[in-house]
Design a protein around this motif. Structure first.
Motif, PDB file in Angstrom:
ATOM      1  N   ARG A 184     -65.114 -98.304   6.855  1.00 43.06           N
ATOM      2  CA  ARG A 184     -65.342 -97.797   8.212  1.00 43.06           C
ATOM      3  C   ARG A 184     -64.192 -98.151   9.148  1.00 43.06           C
ATOM      4  O   ARG A 184     -63.747 -97.332   9.946  1.00 43.06           O
ATOM      5  CB  ARG A 184     -66.656 -98.360   8.754  1.00 43.06           C
ATOM      6  CG  ARG A 184     -67.894 -97.919   7.975  1.00 43.06           C
ATOM      7  CD  ARG A 184     -69.158 -98.517   8.578  1.00 43.06           C
ATOM      8  NE  ARG A 184     -70.344 -98.169   7.808  1.00 43.06           N
ATOM      9  CZ  ARG A 184     -70.794 -98.865   6.780  1.00 43.06           C
ATOM     10  NH1 ARG A 184     -70.135 -99.953   6.384  1.00 43.06           N
ATOM     11  NH2 ARG A 184     -71.884 -98.498   6.130  1.00 43.06           N
ATOM     12  N   ARG A 185     -63.728 -99.399   9.074  1.00 40.69           N
ATOM     13  CA  ARG A 185     -62.664 -99.825   9.989  1.00 40.69           C
ATOM     14  C   ARG A 185     -61.367 -99.065   9.744  1.00 40.69           C
ATOM     15  O   ARG A 185     -60.669 -98.688  10.691  1.00 40.69           O
ATOM     16  CB  ARG A 185     -62.438-101.333   9.858  1.00 40.69           C
ATOM     17  CG  ARG A 185     -63.513-102.173  10.529  1.00 40.69           C
ATOM     18  CD  ARG A 185     -63.271-103.652  10.347  1.00 40.69           C
ATOM     19  NE  ARG A 185     -63.420-104.057   8.948  1.00 40.69           N
ATOM     20  CZ  ARG A 185     -63.304-105.313   8.519  1.00 40.69           C
ATOM     21  NH1 ARG A 185     -63.017-106.282   9.375  1.00 40.69           N
ATOM     22  NH2 ARG A 185     -63.468-105.609   7.243  1.00 40.69           N
TER      23      ARG A 185
ATOM     24  N   ARG B 230     -61.125 -96.042   8.478  1.00 37.20           N
ATOM     25  CA  ARG B 230     -61.333 -94.664   8.909  1.00 37.20           C
ATOM     26  C   ARG B 230     -61.232 -94.548  10.425  1.00 37.20           C
ATOM     27  O   ARG B 230     -60.647 -93.604  10.957  1.00 37.20           O
ATOM     28  CB  ARG B 230     -62.686 -94.156   8.422  1.00 37.20           C
ATOM     29  CG  ARG B 230     -62.891 -92.648   8.621  1.00 37.20           C
ATOM     30  CD  ARG B 230     -64.249 -92.188   8.123  1.00 37.20           C
ATOM     31  NE  ARG B 230     -64.470 -92.562   6.743  1.00 37.20           N
ATOM     32  CZ  ARG B 230     -65.489 -93.306   6.320  1.00 37.20           C
ATOM     33  NH1 ARG B 230     -66.380 -93.768   7.187  1.00 37.20           N
ATOM     34  NH2 ARG B 230     -65.625 -93.592   5.044  1.00 37.20           N
ATOM     35  N   GLU B 231     -61.789 -95.519  11.130  1.00 33.57           N
ATOM     36  CA  GLU B 231     -61.722 -95.487  12.590  1.00 33.57           C
ATOM     37  C   GLU B 231     -60.304 -95.725  13.090  1.00 33.57           C
ATOM     38  O   GLU B 231     -59.883 -95.153  14.101  1.00 33.57           O
ATOM     39  CB  GLU B 231     -62.667 -96.541  13.170  1.00 33.57           C
ATOM     40  CG  GLU B 231     -64.143 -96.222  12.949  1.00 33.57           C
ATOM     41  CD  GLU B 231     -65.036 -97.384  13.347  1.00 33.57           C
ATOM     42  OE1 GLU B 231     -64.487 -98.439  13.765  1.00 33.57           O
ATOM     43  OE2 GLU B 231     -66.273 -97.247  13.232  1.00 33.57           O
ATOM     44  N   ARG B 232     -59.548 -96.540  12.383  1.00 31.53           N
ATOM     45  CA  ARG B 232     -58.187 -96.870  12.820  1.00 31.53           C
ATOM     46  C   ARG B 232     -57.191 -95.757  12.516  1.00 31.53           C
ATOM     47  O   ARG B 232     -56.362 -95.408  13.358  1.00 31.53           O
ATOM     48  CB  ARG B 232     -57.731 -98.163  12.148  1.00 31.53           C
ATOM     49  CG  ARG B 232     -56.320 -98.586  12.534  1.00 31.53           C
ATOM     50  CD  ARG B 232     -55.916 -99.863  11.821  1.00 31.53           C
ATOM     51  NE  ARG B 232     -54.549-100.250  12.153  1.00 31.53           N
ATOM     52  CZ  ARG B 232     -53.902-101.273  11.606  1.00 31.53           C
ATOM     53  NH1 ARG B 232     -54.520-102.036  10.699  1.00 31.53           N
ATOM     54  NH2 ARG B 232     -52.653-101.546  11.953  1.00 31.53           N
TER      55      ARG B 232
ATOM     56  N   GLY C  73     -58.035 -92.564  10.800  1.00 29.47           N
ATOM     57  CA  GLY C  73     -58.532 -91.204  10.696  1.00 29.47           C
ATOM     58  C   GLY C  73     -58.265 -90.614   9.323  1.00 29.47           C
ATOM     59  O   GLY C  73     -58.013 -91.323   8.347  1.00 29.47           O
TER      60      GLY C  73
END
Length: 215
Positions: free
Chosen positions: A99-100, A102-104, A106
């Protein structure tokens, strides 16, 4: 970081060669950047054949990566099939990461298939024409089958599933044509027809070889 490229040649009719290449370009940002020089070297070897295809994790993470293939004289199979930069349909990284991450970062189109067939119409030296007829991605949501290994991958809570990789694969299908070029020269009312090869023209009717026209 040191990187290599692997090449394999496929023999085509009439002594032509299709060269295949796979490589993994530098993943980190650098000053000056390393990927332009790496792809340029691979493209140089690829273009020594009559046509070629290069595929792999090209780590296209910066703005200059979008035009790097063109600067090296190559064409992008995804774009040739009508794909657009920035569209989710072309992304190959980010779907199967934590998740981290992907959030950082993209999603990204890190993996590509490039090719060389020469000229705007796809014709390489020696009359080899390359055309992409199909392009796609594969490998979404492939997970580790071993239960123990899978449990270790997801135990930290970062990964949603025990994915086997953080990349999607890409594949392309090409139509490869070896064209037979003809030279017709009027000579005392007769046509001398010869097949143009790299070394010139092989004339028929027992005539001496004639010089192929320049250009």
């Amino acid at each position: 970081m040191q990187r290599d490229a692997l090449f394999a040649d496929i023999a085509l009719p009439d002594s032509h060669t299709l060269r295949l290449c796979t490589t993994h370009l530098e993943s980190l940002r650098a000053s000056p950047p390393l990927r332009p020089a790496q792809l340029a070297v691979a493209a140089q070897y690829l273009r020594q054949a009559h046509a070629g295809v290069l595929g792999g994790d090209l780590n296209a993470i910066e703005a200059f990566d979008r035009t790097l293939h063109a600067e090296c004289g190559l064409r992008d199979a995804y774009l040739e099939m009508g794909g657009k930069e920035g569209e989710e349909a072309g992304m190959t990284w980010g779907q199967m990461v934590g998740r981290r991450q992907r959030e950082r970062f993209g999603l990204g189109r890190l993996d590509k298939i490039l090719f060389w067939g020469g000229g705007g119409e796809g014709q390489g030296e020696g009359g080899v024409v390359m055309k992409v007829v199909r392009f796609g991605r594969f490998g979404l949501d492939v997970v580790v089958e071993d239960e123990g290994a899978a449990a270790r991958l997801v135990c930290g809570g970062e990964l949603e599933k025990a994915w086997v990789t953080d990349h999607l694969g890409v594949r392309a299908e090409f139509r490869v044509e070896v064209l037979e070029k003809k030279l017709k020269e009027k000579e005392t009312g007769r046509e001398v027809v010869g097949e143009i090869r790299e070394t010139g023209v092989e004339a028929g009717d027992g005539q001496e070889p004639v010089q192929a026209p320049s250009g």
